[in-house]
Design an enzyme around this catalytic site. Structure first.
Site: not given
Ligand code: GLU
Length: 475
Positions: A69-70, A74, A98, A103, A110, A367
């Site tokens: 959706h975004r 990540k 998360k 935000d 993952k 990040s």
């Molecule tokens: N692996 C980290 C996490 O579980 C960082 C993820 C990221 O920076 O994209 O949140």
């Protein structure tokens, strides 16, 4: 590869879904929308051969995109021997929640590679990593605009630099190539403060918690962080920075550190930096002179302490040991350290838990800053720093001439100091963690049927995700 054995009666991804379900229920959400939010968008498994010391080894890896959706979606890539599809899927879902909690405008993803990195040389790991990255890129699971990995367990800036370079070689025309992955070394498009970000984020969480007297009292705690007795599991990247900063900046007492080969206990405080150096040198905590060694390290999770911080891996507090946990507050720095069943037991015992999807979001927050830096092609603070310093100097001159007195040097320095990249990253991280805490705590306070921080955090996340699904016409 040996089949993963688990003592859990529900899998990791089921556990994440069951925890989210409590929030869906309290929101009275339409079951169709709930299952749209919970379901994993797509997942690939890749199997690729690599010639290792004259023998062909086939490696298996996954990348799950939980939500889009975004964009980009990540989340990190972990290297661990027992990683499997269910784990990657669970972790991808956690990334969705998360990002929404803090935000950060990303979807959740993952990756995982089933490998024991300690069995391979640096050169071999480079070949394996580049090959894995190529698979992900070719299959549309890695690019600056759609899916951006980062470090996780077993990976770090070195692997991220290899991934970025592999992407650049395949897409030399992409001016934003370096934004294809975060957590890179600073000299290769990384951002200052990313390595410590998750641990520092945990510390900012705790500082904010102690600014809320009502929450502190509810945890049967009082005062501030100073002198608090803390047990921490895991001295990897997240645990190390968390413990080190709590000890050095907040004067908290780290009374036990749990690692793979046991725990080190010292009521006066385990010297964290010294222990880390010992682990780097010897491979474990055994033989560390500044504390008592306990062979069965996990029993230290049950120690009487103010704050317990599991910062190692999932499934550490289960139905088997949850009843014996006697901490006043649990802060989940790792992803999924408490199983669904254990969570139920701890809720019944009344031990508050600050949940993973919020607590360890500092990593993905920084990040996000790195990704923006890569897209803007300029370091934060580069344009304004000297200008701000000049203005600070003018201000001091004006103050001194009006007051006919001199401003003390220590104050002068603070006023003149122009923010550099690290200052700005820390400020943005602190702000993010504080605001998210306030939102979670208010949600819990204002809804009498929400009794725990995890459900409150999921409610915060789900409201935002549902809104975004609605806006783009999913329902
Ligand atoms: N692996 C980290 C996490 O579980 C960082 C993820 C990221 O920076 O994209 O949140």
């Amino acid at each position: 590869m040996a089949k993963k054995t688990t003592r859990r009666s529900v899998s990791f991804s089921q556990s994440v879904n069951l925890m989210a379900d409590r929030a869906f229920q309290s929101l009275n959400m339409d079951p169709g929308v709930a299952s749209a939010i919970k379901s994993c968008d797509s997942i690939i498994q890749v199997n690729f051969p690599v010639n290792i010391r004259g023998r062909i080894e086939v490696f298996t890896g996954w990348r799950a995109t939980h939500s889009t959706h975004r964009l980009p979606s990540k989340g990190g890539i972990r290297y661990a021997p027992m990683v499997d599809q269910d784990e990657v899927q669970a972790l991808a879902a956690l990334m969705t929640y998360k990002c929404a909690i803090v935000d950060v405008p990303f979807g959740g993803s993952k990756g995982g590679l089933a490998i024991d990195p300690s069995r391979y040389t640096r050169e071999e790991l480079q070949v394996i990593t580049r090959r894995f990255a190529r698979e992900l890129i070719r299959k549309g699971f890695l690019s600056p605009s759609t899916n951006v990995p980062a470090p996780d367990m077993g990976t770090g800036e070195r692997e991220m630099a290899w991934i970025a370079d592999t992407y650049r070689q395949l897409h030399p025309e992409d001016i934003n190539a370096s934004a294809c992955v975060t957590g890179k070394p600073v000299a290769h498009g990384g951002i200052r403060g990313r390595t410590e970000a998750t641990g520092r984020g945990v510390v900012y969480v705790l500082r904010e918690f102690f600014r809320h007297p009502r929450d502190v009292r509810a945890a049967k705690l009082s005062g501030g962080l100073g002198g608090k007795r803390i047990v921490i599991q895991g001295l990897g990247n997240v645990g190390y920075y968390t413990a080190k900063l709590l000890q050095e900046e907040d004067e908290a007492r780290i009374i036990a550190v749990i690692e793979r080969d046991g725990a080190i206990v010292n009521e006066k405080g385990v010297p964290v930096e010294m222990l880390k150096q010992h682990i780097i040198k010897t491979g474990g905590v055994k033989g560390f002179p500044e504390g008592r060694h306990i062979e069965k390290g996990k029993t230290a999770l049950e120690m009487n302490c103010h704050i317990l911080i599991p910062a190692a891996m999932e499934g550490q507090i289960t139905a088997a040991n949850a009843d014996r946990i006697s901490a006043r507050l649990i802060v989940e720095a790792a992803n999924g350290p408490i199983t669904y069943e254990a969570d139920e037991i701890l809720r019944a015992k009344g031990i508050p838990i600050l949940p993973d999807a919020y607590v360890n979001a500092g990593g993905v927050t920084v990040s996000y800053f790195e990704w923006i830096r890569n897209l803007t092609h300029i370091r934060f603070g580069r344009m304004e720093r000297r200008f701000d310093e000049m203005r600070g100097a003018h201000l001091i001159t004006a103050l001194e001439s009006i007051a006919k007195d001199t401003v003390p040097d220590s104050i002068k320095e603070k006023i003149i100091h122009g923010a550099d990249e690290l200052d700005l990253v820390r400020s943005g991280l602190d702000d993010t963690m504080r605001l998210a805490y306030q939102e979670i705590s208010a949600t819990k306070r204002e809804n009498k049927e929400i009794r725990d921080y995890r459900t409150a955090a999921y409610v915060v996340a789900i409201k935002k995700i549902a809104r975004s699904y609605f806006d783009i016409g999913v329902y």
